[in-house]
Structures are given as C-alpha cells and as structure tokens.
Design a protein around this motif. Structure first.
Motif, PDB file in Angstrom:
ATOM      1  N   GLY A 108      30.577  25.538   3.471  1.00 23.63           N
ATOM      2  CA  GLY A 108      29.708  24.927   3.864  1.00 23.63           C
ATOM      3  C   GLY A 108      28.546  23.716   3.700  1.00 23.63           C
ATOM      4  N   LEU A 109      27.604  23.513   3.939  1.00 22.29           N
ATOM      5  CA  LEU A 109      26.555  21.761   3.658  1.00 22.29           C
ATOM      6  C   LEU A 109      27.292  21.556   2.681  1.00 22.29           C
ATOM      7  CD1 LEU A 109      25.011  19.856   5.289  1.00 22.29           C
ATOM      8  CD2 LEU A 109      23.312  21.175   3.749  1.00 22.29           C
ATOM      9  N   GLY A 110      27.465  21.912   1.250  1.00 24.00           N
ATOM     10  CA  GLY A 110      27.911  20.575   0.220  1.00 24.00           C
ATOM     11  C   GLY A 110      29.523  20.632   0.275  1.00 24.00           C
ATOM     12  N   ASP A 131      20.469  20.405  13.391  1.00 22.93           N
ATOM     13  CA  ASP A 131      19.423  21.124  13.248  1.00 22.93           C
ATOM     14  C   ASP A 131      17.923  20.591  13.667  1.00 22.93           C
ATOM     15  OD1 ASP A 131      21.036  23.690  14.345  1.00 22.93           O
ATOM     16  OD2 ASP A 131      21.580  24.119  12.462  1.00 22.93           O
ATOM     17  N   ASP A 132      17.206  20.283  12.330  1.00 28.27           N
ATOM     18  CA  ASP A 132      16.308  20.475  12.017  1.00 28.27           C
ATOM     19  C   ASP A 132      15.895  18.693  13.304  1.00 28.27           C
ATOM     20  OD1 ASP A 132      15.200  21.304  10.549  1.00 28.27           O
ATOM     21  OD2 ASP A 132      16.203  20.573   8.739  1.00 28.27           O
ATOM     22  N   LEU A 133      15.311  18.726  14.284  1.00 29.33           N
ATOM     23  CA  LEU A 133      14.924  17.665  15.784  1.00 29.33           C
ATOM     24  C   LEU A 133      13.110  17.051  14.651  1.00 29.33           C
ATOM     25  CD1 LEU A 133      15.904  18.480  19.083  1.00 29.33           C
ATOM     26  CD2 LEU A 133      16.844  16.709  17.603  1.00 29.33           C
ATOM     27  N   LEU A 168      14.345  31.262   4.513  1.00 32.71           N
ATOM     28  CA  LEU A 168      15.294  30.488   5.248  1.00 32.71           C
ATOM     29  C   LEU A 168      15.649  28.991   4.974  1.00 32.71           C
ATOM     30  CD1 LEU A 168      13.725  32.192   8.348  1.00 32.71           C
ATOM     31  CD2 LEU A 168      15.087  32.570   7.883  1.00 32.71           C
ATOM     32  N   TYR A 169      15.040  28.536   4.018  1.00 32.60           N
ATOM     33  CA  TYR A 169      15.225  27.387   3.298  1.00 32.60           C
ATOM     34  C   TYR A 169      15.424  27.403   2.133  1.00 32.60           C
ATOM     35  CZ  TYR A 169      12.598  26.916   7.815  1.00 32.60           C
ATOM     36  OH  TYR A 169      12.825  26.732   9.027  1.00 32.60           O
ATOM     37  N   GLY A 170      15.847  25.897   1.528  1.00 30.49           N
ATOM     38  CA  GLY A 170      15.997  25.770   0.467  1.00 30.49           C
ATOM     39  C   GLY A 170      14.677  25.309   0.283  1.00 30.49           C
ATOM     40  N   ILE A 171      13.988  25.668  -1.563  1.00 28.65           N
ATOM     41  CA  ILE A 171      12.664  25.499  -1.433  1.00 28.65           C
ATOM     42  C   ILE A 171      12.345  24.716  -2.794  1.00 28.65           C
ATOM     43  CG2 ILE A 171      10.384  27.043  -2.262  1.00 28.65           C
ATOM     44  CD1 ILE A 171      11.636  27.578   0.160  1.00 28.65           C
ATOM     45  N   VAL A 188      15.511  26.079  -4.810  1.00 27.01           N
ATOM     46  CA  VAL A 188      16.510  27.559  -5.020  1.00 27.01           C
ATOM     47  C   VAL A 188      16.488  27.254  -3.295  1.00 27.01           C
ATOM     48  CG1 VAL A 188      14.039  28.443  -5.872  1.00 27.01           C
ATOM     49  CG2 VAL A 188      16.175  29.954  -5.063  1.00 27.01           C
ATOM     50  N   GLU A 189      18.032  27.562  -3.045  1.00 28.79           N
ATOM     51  CA  GLU A 189      17.935  27.697  -1.853  1.00 28.79           C
ATOM     52  C   GLU A 189      18.462  29.067  -1.627  1.00 28.79           C
ATOM     53  OE1 GLU A 189      19.478  25.614   0.249  1.00 28.79           O
ATOM     54  OE2 GLU A 189      20.557  26.715   1.801  1.00 28.79           O
ATOM     55  N   LYS A 190      17.733  29.585  -0.166  1.00 29.19           N
ATOM     56  CA  LYS A 190      16.886  30.468   0.439  1.00 29.19           C
ATOM     57  C   LYS A 190      16.650  31.565  -0.673  1.00 29.19           C
ATOM     58  CE  LYS A 190      19.573  29.285   4.416  1.00 29.19           C
ATOM     59  NZ  LYS A 190      20.813  28.066   4.290  1.00 29.19           N
ATOM     60  N   PRO A 191      15.934  31.495  -1.594  1.00 30.21           N
ATOM     61  CA  PRO A 191      15.566  33.155  -1.963  1.00 30.21           C
ATOM     62  C   PRO A 191      15.604  33.274  -1.687  1.00 30.21           C
ATOM     63  CG  PRO A 191      13.292  30.812  -1.638  1.00 30.21           C
ATOM     64  CD  PRO A 191      14.903  30.301  -1.120  1.00 30.21           C
ATOM     65  N   ALA A 201       9.587  23.664   1.279  1.00 29.17           N
ATOM     66  CA  ALA A 201      10.918  24.006   2.533  1.00 29.17           C
ATOM     67  C   ALA A 201      10.997  22.559   2.473  1.00 29.17           C
ATOM     68  CB  ALA A 201      10.576  24.766   2.924  1.00 29.17           C
ATOM     69  N   ILE A 202      12.631  22.465   1.617  1.00 28.01           N
ATOM     70  CA  ILE A 202      13.262  21.713   2.108  1.00 28.01           C
ATOM     71  C   ILE A 202      13.717  21.173   3.769  1.00 28.01           C
ATOM     72  CG2 ILE A 202      15.629  20.186   1.965  1.00 28.01           C
ATOM     73  CD1 ILE A 202      15.844  21.986  -1.175  1.00 28.01           C
ATOM     74  N   ILE A 203      13.913  19.747   4.014  1.00 28.60           N
ATOM     75  CA  ILE A 203      14.137  19.791   5.577  1.00 28.60           C
ATOM     76  C   ILE A 203      14.729  18.785   5.499  1.00 28.60           C
ATOM     77  CG2 ILE A 203      13.093  18.793   7.874  1.00 28.60           C
ATOM     78  CD1 ILE A 203      12.189  21.611   7.140  1.00 28.60           C
ATOM     79  N   GLY A 204      16.434  18.927   6.361  1.00 32.71           N
ATOM     80  CA  GLY A 204      17.355  18.342   6.627  1.00 32.71           C
ATOM     81  C   GLY A 204      17.467  17.267   6.666  1.00 32.71           C
ATOM     82  N   ARG A 205      16.490  16.134   6.372  1.00 30.29           N
ATOM     83  CA  ARG A 205      16.862  14.406   5.935  1.00 30.29           C
ATOM     84  C   ARG A 205      17.011  14.963   4.744  1.00 30.29           C
ATOM     85  NH1 ARG A 205      17.263  16.028  10.289  1.00 30.29           N
ATOM     86  NH2 ARG A 205      15.842  15.135  11.891  1.00 30.29           N
ATOM     87  N   TYR A 206      18.316  14.004   4.181  1.00 31.23           N
ATOM     88  CA  TYR A 206      18.320  13.526   2.173  1.00 31.23           C
ATOM     89  C   TYR A 206      18.896  11.818   2.385  1.00 31.23           C
ATOM     90  CZ  TYR A 206      19.483  18.250   2.574  1.00 31.23           C
ATOM     91  OH  TYR A 206      19.061  19.926   3.005  1.00 31.23           O
ATOM     92  N   ILE A 207      17.854  11.401   0.978  1.00 26.91           N
ATOM     93  CA  ILE A 207      19.082  10.088   0.505  1.00 26.91           C
ATOM     94  C   ILE A 207      19.533  10.174  -0.698  1.00 26.91           C
ATOM     95  CG2 ILE A 207      19.136   8.069   0.291  1.00 26.91           C
ATOM     96  CD1 ILE A 207      16.082   7.393   1.936  1.00 26.91           C
ATOM     97  N   ILE A 227      29.724  26.727  -0.838  1.00 29.35           N
ATOM     98  CA  ILE A 227      29.421  25.287  -1.205  1.00 29.35           C
ATOM     99  C   ILE A 227      28.346  25.190  -1.176  1.00 29.35           C
ATOM    100  CG2 ILE A 227      29.576  23.550  -2.389  1.00 29.35           C
ATOM    101  CD1 ILE A 227      32.958  24.099  -2.460  1.00 29.35           C
ATOM    102  N   GLN A 228      27.194  25.137  -1.732  1.00 23.86           N
ATOM    103  CA  GLN A 228      25.529  24.620  -1.145  1.00 23.86           C
ATOM    104  C   GLN A 228      25.047  23.258  -1.245  1.00 23.86           C
ATOM    105  OE1 GLN A 228      23.934  26.154   1.105  1.00 23.86           O
ATOM    106  NE2 GLN A 228      25.543  28.150   1.161  1.00 23.86           N
ATOM    107  N   LEU A 229      24.243  22.550  -0.410  1.00 22.24           N
ATOM    108  CA  LEU A 229      24.372  21.703  -0.997  1.00 22.24           C
ATOM    109  C   LEU A 229      23.162  21.103  -1.833  1.00 22.24           C
ATOM    110  CD1 LEU A 229      24.118  17.984  -0.425  1.00 22.24           C
ATOM    111  CD2 LEU A 229      22.568  18.143   0.791  1.00 22.24           C
TER     112      LEU A 229
HETATM  113  C1  G1P Z   1      20.238  23.802   4.847  1.00 26.91           C
HETATM  114  C2  G1P Z   1      20.154  23.678   3.773  1.00 26.91           C
HETATM  115  C3  G1P Z   1      18.363  24.011   3.340  1.00 26.91           C
HETATM  116  C4  G1P Z   1      17.705  23.448   4.266  1.00 26.91           C
HETATM  117  C5  G1P Z   1      17.770  23.399   5.696  1.00 26.91           C
HETATM  118  C6  G1P Z   1      17.226  23.428   6.947  1.00 26.91           C
HETATM  119  O1  G1P Z   1      20.306  24.803   5.372  1.00 26.91           O
HETATM  120  O2  G1P Z   1      21.144  24.518   2.584  1.00 26.91           O
HETATM  121  O3  G1P Z   1      18.148  23.805   2.648  1.00 26.91           O
HETATM  122  O4  G1P Z   1      16.260  23.756   3.791  1.00 26.91           O
HETATM  123  O5  G1P Z   1      18.801  23.291   6.089  1.00 26.91           O
HETATM  124  O6  G1P Z   1      16.795  23.196   7.685  1.00 26.91           O
HETATM  125  P1  G1P Z   1      20.507  26.166   6.976  1.00 26.91           P
HETATM  126  O7  G1P Z   1      19.542  26.277   7.551  1.00 26.91           O
HETATM  127  O8  G1P Z   1      21.737  25.283   7.433  1.00 26.91           O
HETATM  128  O9  G1P Z   1      21.267  27.194   6.280  1.00 26.91           O
END
Ligand code: G1P
Length: 290
Positions: A108-110, A131-133, A168-171, A188-191, A201-207, A227-229
């Motif tokens: 997992g990502l975490g 995956d997120d461009l 499809l996302y962390g929300i 919440v991850e993928k509700p 939605a959380i997009i793949g950029r974090y600090i 293990i989820q981030l």
């Molecule tokens: C990951 C994260 C998710 C986030 C997403 C963004 O999920 O776990 O919280 O919303 O990236 O692209 P994945 O798409 O890798 O399953």
C-alpha cells in the motif's frame, strides 16, 4: 522549514494497463514523447526540490536508467551531430539527485512512503503520485510549498470531483480558512458510494512532516491488507493541523486508460511539432463519427 526532498512512489504493478505494462513500467508509458514520470520529475525540479527518493519494486530498474546518463547514446548523438537531442537527454539525467529504495512487498501507499523514512530523515518532505499529472503555470507542488511556508502540520492537494466519483479517492471534510485552503476535520479513504462527507478529493500531492513515519509504522492494514496513507493522515490530524489546498491547474488521472488518453491529447495539442496536425485530425474524426 524548507521542503528539500520529494518522495515518488513507483512500485505498483500497473495492472490497469496490462498487457502494455507486462515488461514496461507504467511510469514509463509516454504522454506524447515523454514518459509520464518525467513530467513528475520536471514538476519537482522546477519547484526547486533537489533530491528525489524513488520507491521502486522488482522490474522497475528502467525508471532509474531513464534518469541516468547514457554514454553510448550520448556518443552516438555527438557522432551524428544531433546536438538538439543530446541536450534533451542530458537535461533528463541532470534534473535531480535520485535515490531509490525498494518496496519489497506491495503493502500500500502508506507502506511505500514509510520505505523513505531513513533517507528523508527529520524534515518535512513532498510526496508526488505519478498517476496524477498536473498541468499548471506554477507547478502544483511549488504552489503547495508556498502555502506551507506559513504552517507546520501537513498539506494535501485537493480538487472538487463529481459526487459519482468520490469512491475512487481519499475524501476530506473541512472548513474553508483562506482562499483555496481548508482546515481538515475528517478524512476517509475511498468511501462507499453515497457515503462521502464531501466532494473534496485528495489528489496525489502532499507535504508531510517526518512525524508521519512513526505514525505509519503503527497504522493497521485495511481489509485489502494495505497500509493507507490516508489512515496515517487521520492519526496525524489528532496531533497537528492538516490543510487541504485547492490547487490551480488541470489534472489528469494518467493511471486510468481514459485519463491517460486525455493527457496525451491535451499535451499533444500543445506540442509544437504535432499540435496543429492533431487539432485537424480531431476535427476530422469528430465529423466522421457523427
Ligand atoms: C491514492 C490515495 C487517495 C487519493 C488518490 C489520488 O489512491 O490513497 O487518497 O485520492 O491517490 O490520486 P490510489 O488512486 O493510488 O488508489
């Protein structure tokens, strides 16, 4: 504290793109003429981050090769007088300092982020998901570094998505505290469908602060054994503030077949060599398919 390091997880098996990814890592599939991970590396480099920690897995060595020097290729291009291409390949290897760490199991990502613990050390760091461009005038991660200057805790990129896609996302759920900035109350991850607390939605950029590592070490795997981030971030939110930042830019989900094509078309239309031709082709195709 200044953000000097970025973690890029790239250990996934790319099953959504089989058979293309049977031998070629999905990160090296091209968007027009550049592997998708090169766009991420360019975002990092133009944001002023100098060191990248790449989390890789088996059969992913060609990603490192792509960012290494290739003496044979360079010599060949010199011999042929192709200074233009020589510049292009040299720029790639000079972009950032790359350290790679293997994620030995797909947990997992975490867990992937946790693999960077020793190399990151005790300082805040950026995370970018391949995956997120994000096509933006100011690189998305730079926008976030500017916002993060005035805070500690953690900052995650967010974007409003259609309600039908929230699963499809962390929300996050939060209160708007400034222009484009939300203070996060819930994550919440993928509700399940219909159960998302918002459409942010959380997009793949974090600090993230280094404290996240100790937390991730204790996060329990979800029902898929991952293990989820997002679960780590939920824990972190009990100790420090987490903010969501609505970035400025166009985002493509290059991890999805349709999103990948969309990215290819959008970047293709802007490409100096093929942009006009592609525009004409699209017009022709849309009239012939009516
Ligand atoms: C990951 C994260 C998710 C986030 C997403 C963004 O999920 O776990 O919280 O919303 O990236 O692209 P994945 O798409 O890798 O399953």
């Amino acid at each position: 504290m200044k953000v000097k390091k970025a973690v890029i997880p790239a250990a996934g098996l790319g099953t959504r793109f089989l058979p293309a990814t049977k031998v070629v890592p999905k990160e090296l599939l091209p968007i027009v003429d550049k592997p998708s991970i090169q766009y991420i590396m360019e975002e990092v480099a133009s944001a002023g981050i100098e060191e990248v920690i790449l989390i890789t897995g088996r059969e992913k060595g060609s990603i490192e090769d792509h960012f290494d020097t290739s003496i044979e290729l360079e010599n060949h291009l010199i011999k042929k007088g192709r200074r233009d291409l020589l510049k292009v390949v040299r720029e790639i290897s000079g972009m950032v300092t790359l350290v790679s760490v293997r994620q030995k199991e797909p947990l997992g990502l975490g867990h992937a982020i946790l693999c960077a613990k020793k190399v990151v050390g005790n300082e805040p760091f950026a995370v970018l998901l391949g995956d997120d461009l994000i096509d933006a005038k100011v690189p998305c991660i730079r926008q976030m570094m500017d916002v993060y200057q005035n805070m500690d805790g953690a900052l995650v990129a967010i974007q409003k998505v259609p309600r039908a896609e929230t699963h499809l996302y962390g929300i996050i759920k939060g209160k708007k505290v400034m222009d484009r900035v939300y203070s996060v109350d819930e994550m919440v991850e993928k509700p399940e469908r219909g159960k998302a607390p918002s459409n942010l939605a959380i997009i793949g950029r974090y600090i993230l602060p280094p404290r996240i590592f100790d937390i991730l070490e204790k996060v329990k795997p979800d029902r898929r054994g991952e293990i989820q981030l997002t679960d780590g971030l939920k824990e972190l939110n009990r100790e420090v503030s987490i903010y969501g930042y609505e970035f400025i830019g166009d985002r493509y989900d290059a991890g999805d077949k349709f999103g990948f094509l969309q990215a290819n078309l959008s970047f293709g239309l802007k490409h100096p060599e093929i942009g006009l031709k592609l525009k004409r082709l699209l017009k022709e195709l849309s009239s012939s398919h009516r």
